[in-house]
Design a protein around this motif. Structure first.
Motif, PDB file in Angstrom:
ATOM      1  N   ASP A   1       0.811  -1.219   0.000  1.00 45.05           N
ATOM      2  CA  ASP A   1       0.000   0.000   0.000  1.00 45.05           C
ATOM      3  C   ASP A   1       0.847   1.273   0.000  1.00 45.05           C
ATOM      4  O   ASP A   1       0.339   2.358  -0.262  1.00 45.05           O
ATOM      5  N   ILE A   2       2.139   1.146   0.315  1.00 47.03           N
ATOM      6  CA  ILE A   2       2.989   2.328   0.474  1.00 47.03           C
ATOM      7  C   ILE A   2       3.428   2.866  -0.883  1.00 47.03           C
ATOM      8  O   ILE A   2       3.962   2.128  -1.714  1.00 47.03           O
ATOM      9  N   LEU A   3       3.217   4.157  -1.087  1.00 46.23           N
ATOM     10  CA  LEU A   3       3.696   4.833  -2.294  1.00 46.23           C
ATOM     11  C   LEU A   3       5.101   5.389  -2.061  1.00 46.23           C
ATOM     12  O   LEU A   3       6.023   5.101  -2.813  1.00 46.23           O
ATOM     13  N   TYR A   4       5.232   6.187  -1.022  1.00 47.57           N
ATOM     14  CA  TYR A   4       6.541   6.728  -0.663  1.00 47.57           C
ATOM     15  C   TYR A   4       6.495   7.203   0.792  1.00 47.57           C
ATOM     16  O   TYR A   4       5.415   7.280   1.395  1.00 47.57           O
ATOM     17  N   ILE A   5       7.675   7.492   1.336  1.00 45.00           N
ATOM     18  CA  ILE A   5       7.800   7.893   2.728  1.00 45.00           C
ATOM     19  C   ILE A   5       8.682   9.129   2.778  1.00 45.00           C
ATOM     20  O   ILE A   5       9.745   9.170   2.155  1.00 45.00           O
ATOM     21  N   GLU A   6       8.233  10.125   3.535  1.00 44.95           N
ATOM     22  CA  GLU A   6       8.973  11.369   3.670  1.00 44.95           C
ATOM     23  C   GLU A   6       9.436  11.535   5.108  1.00 44.95           C
ATOM     24  O   GLU A   6       8.651  11.383   6.039  1.00 44.95           O
ATOM     25  N   GLY A   7      10.701  11.835   5.288  1.00 47.60           N
ATOM     26  CA  GLY A   7      11.249  12.058   6.614  1.00 47.60           C
ATOM     27  C   GLY A   7      11.317  13.535   6.941  1.00 47.60           C
ATOM     28  O   GLY A   7      11.747  14.339   6.117  1.00 47.60           O
ATOM     29  N   LEU A   8      10.881  13.899   8.155  1.00 48.73           N
ATOM     30  CA  LEU A   8      10.889  15.280   8.620  1.00 48.73           C
ATOM     31  C   LEU A   8      11.420  15.293  10.046  1.00 48.73           C
ATOM     32  O   LEU A   8      10.681  15.005  10.985  1.00 48.73           O
ATOM     33  N   LYS A   9      12.704  15.559  10.201  1.00 51.86           N
ATOM     34  CA  LYS A   9      13.370  15.563  11.503  1.00 51.86           C
ATOM     35  C   LYS A   9      13.169  14.208  12.194  1.00 51.86           C
ATOM     36  O   LYS A   9      13.625  13.191  11.708  1.00 51.86           O
TER      37      LYS A   9
ATOM     38  N   TYR B   1      10.295  12.576  12.798  1.00 51.45           N
ATOM     39  CA  TYR B   1       9.088  11.836  12.477  1.00 51.45           C
ATOM     40  C   TYR B   1       8.987  11.675  10.978  1.00 51.45           C
ATOM     41  O   TYR B   1       9.720  12.297  10.212  1.00 51.45           O
ATOM     42  N   ILE B   2       8.121  10.784  10.551  1.00 45.32           N
ATOM     43  CA  ILE B   2       7.987  10.482   9.134  1.00 45.32           C
ATOM     44  C   ILE B   2       6.517  10.513   8.738  1.00 45.32           C
ATOM     45  O   ILE B   2       5.628  10.352   9.568  1.00 45.32           O
ATOM     46  N   SER B   3       6.298  10.706   7.447  1.00 43.44           N
ATOM     47  CA  SER B   3       4.968  10.595   6.863  1.00 43.44           C
ATOM     48  C   SER B   3       4.992   9.445   5.870  1.00 43.44           C
ATOM     49  O   SER B   3       5.817   9.434   4.950  1.00 43.44           O
ATOM     50  N   VAL B   4       4.091   8.471   6.065  1.00 42.42           N
ATOM     51  CA  VAL B   4       3.959   7.347   5.145  1.00 42.42           C
ATOM     52  C   VAL B   4       2.744   7.620   4.270  1.00 42.42           C
ATOM     53  O   VAL B   4       1.626   7.766   4.766  1.00 42.42           O
TER      54      VAL B   4
ATOM     55  N   THR C   1      12.587   7.904  12.958  1.00 40.61           N
ATOM     56  CA  THR C   1      13.479   8.473  11.955  1.00 40.61           C
ATOM     57  C   THR C   1      13.404   7.665  10.663  1.00 40.61           C
ATOM     58  O   THR C   1      13.077   6.472  10.665  1.00 40.61           O
ATOM     59  N   LEU C   2      13.712   8.321   9.568  1.00 37.41           N
ATOM     60  CA  LEU C   2      13.707   7.642   8.270  1.00 37.41           C
ATOM     61  C   LEU C   2      14.757   6.532   8.242  1.00 37.41           C
ATOM     62  O   LEU C   2      14.531   5.467   7.658  1.00 37.41           O
ATOM     63  N   ARG C   3      15.865   6.764   8.901  1.00 40.66           N
ATOM     64  CA  ARG C   3      16.925   5.743   8.927  1.00 40.66           C
ATOM     65  C   ARG C   3      16.456   4.473   9.623  1.00 40.66           C
ATOM     66  O   ARG C   3      16.703   3.363   9.146  1.00 40.66           O
ATOM     67  N   ASP C   4      15.749   4.627  10.749  1.00 37.93           N
ATOM     68  CA  ASP C   4      15.252   3.452  11.455  1.00 37.93           C
ATOM     69  C   ASP C   4      14.203   2.711  10.631  1.00 37.93           C
ATOM     70  O   ASP C   4      14.180   1.479  10.592  1.00 37.93           O
ATOM     71  N   LEU C   5      13.328   3.467   9.986  1.00 36.92           N
ATOM     72  CA  LEU C   5      12.287   2.825   9.182  1.00 36.92           C
ATOM     73  C   LEU C   5      12.883   2.103   7.987  1.00 36.92           C
ATOM     74  O   LEU C   5      12.408   1.032   7.593  1.00 36.92           O
ATOM     75  N   GLU C   6      13.928   2.663   7.420  1.00 40.46           N
ATOM     76  CA  GLU C   6      14.569   2.045   6.260  1.00 40.46           C
ATOM     77  C   GLU C   6      15.019   0.624   6.567  1.00 40.46           C
ATOM     78  O   GLU C   6      14.951  -0.279   5.723  1.00 40.46           O
TER      79      GLU C   6
ATOM     80  N   HIS D   1      16.745   9.903  -1.613  1.00 42.88           N
ATOM     81  CA  HIS D   1      17.053  11.258  -1.137  1.00 42.88           C
ATOM     82  C   HIS D   1      17.192  11.168   0.375  1.00 42.88           C
ATOM     83  O   HIS D   1      16.665  10.243   0.990  1.00 42.88           O
ATOM     84  N   LYS D   2      17.864  12.107   0.991  1.00 45.42           N
ATOM     85  CA  LYS D   2      17.997  12.072   2.455  1.00 45.42           C
ATOM     86  C   LYS D   2      16.650  12.136   3.147  1.00 45.42           C
ATOM     87  O   LYS D   2      16.518  11.694   4.296  1.00 45.42           O
ATOM     88  N   SER D   3      15.626  12.633   2.441  1.00 43.07           N
ATOM     89  CA  SER D   3      14.300  12.775   3.046  1.00 43.07           C
ATOM     90  C   SER D   3      13.248  11.859   2.447  1.00 43.07           C
ATOM     91  O   SER D   3      12.086  11.944   2.855  1.00 43.07           O
ATOM     92  N   TYR D   4      13.607  10.984   1.503  1.00 47.89           N
ATOM     93  CA  TYR D   4      12.588  10.175   0.828  1.00 47.89           C
ATOM     94  C   TYR D   4      13.026   8.728   0.613  1.00 47.89           C
ATOM     95  O   TYR D   4      14.157   8.458   0.199  1.00 47.89           O
TER      96      TYR D   4
END
Length: 248
Positions: free
Chosen positions: A162-170, A172-175, A187-192, A204-207
């Motif tokens: 279901d995931i299209l993309y994920i954006e990291g913001l400091k 927290y993240i938006s899925v 963090t985006l790093r942990d989710l990765e 990207h550092k944020s995507y």
């Protein structure tokens, strides 16, 4: 019928909320307010079930409003700033709508309020099951993962497909999925580390994107649906090598 008010210091924003409310049979607009203090006074008089509340207000912020409001009625926050989402959920808001608010997203939030305010639902809906006292979200399995929800020991299940993309913001993240945007404190790093590669790839550092969902790559940008996502210089060579390999 859910009796509601719309609160925003910008009159055009309350008109948009009012127009959305008018399209939903189970909502009744009692008043619009450009002042959070005025809204509190209306609520004190009784008869208000639901408040659509902007966060950036001149007299009281939406978060301060929630602290003063207590449990007098339900609140759906409306704002152009996603960074307040987690704090809003800590105050038990029904939903968090990001401006500009599309009607389909507004309708989903209204239905959440309907479920919470219906006497029948209060008697029959059980709390969402949670894993026994985990301190971190459970690790992803083959085709889904869990992310931390808006309250302690609550986790949301998201299917990888279901995931299209994920954006990291400091911190927290938006899925982003086809149906919704899920904000979680991580963090985006942990989710990765939780995501299978492929189909997920950090561009990207944020995507992080799902390669399967990419519609177009054009220069230093890729497109998922109509959303343009930058390809960072650090990730560019590996990304283009990946898509060249996939095309052979």
């Amino acid at each position: 019928m859910i009796r509601c008010i719309a609160v925003d210091d910008e009159a055009y924003a309350t008109r948009i909320i009012a127009d959305h409310i008018a399209k939903i049979p189970f909502l009744e607009l009692v008043a619009t307010c450009t002042s959070a203090i005025e809204a509190l006074q209306l609520i004190q008089q009784g008869g208000i079930d639901l408040v659509f509340m902007d966060i950036q207000m001149p007299d009281l912020t939406g978060i301060q409003f929630l602290k003063l409001l207590g449990s007098k009625c339900k609140v759906i926050l409306t704002t152009a700033y996603p960074e307040y989402a987690l704090e809003g959920y800590e105050h038990d808001v029904v939903d968090y709508l990001l401006k500009p608010i599309a009607f389909d997203r507004f309708y989903k939030a209204a239905n959440k309020a309907l479920a919470l305010l219906s006497p029948a639902s209060e008697q029959t809906v059980a709390p969402a099951p949670v894993a026994p006292a985990p301190s971190t979200p459970p690790a992803a399995t083959a085709d889904y993962m869990f992310v931390k929800g808006e309250s302690k020991n609550k986790f949301l299940k998201i299917n990888h497909n279901d995931i299209l993309y994920i954006e990291g913001l400091k911190n927290y993240i938006s899925v982003f999925t086809n149906e919704q945007r899920i904000i979680t404190y991580q963090t985006l790093r942990d989710l990765e580390k939780q995501l299978p590669q492929p189909p997920f790839y950090r561009v990207h550092k944020s995507y992080i994107v799902s390669i399967d969902k990419i519609r177009l790559v054009d220069g230093n940008q890729l497109y998922i649906g109509q959303q343009a996502i930058p390809i960072g210089e650090t990730y560019r060579d590996d990304f283009f090598r990946l898509i060249r390999d996939d095309s052979q």
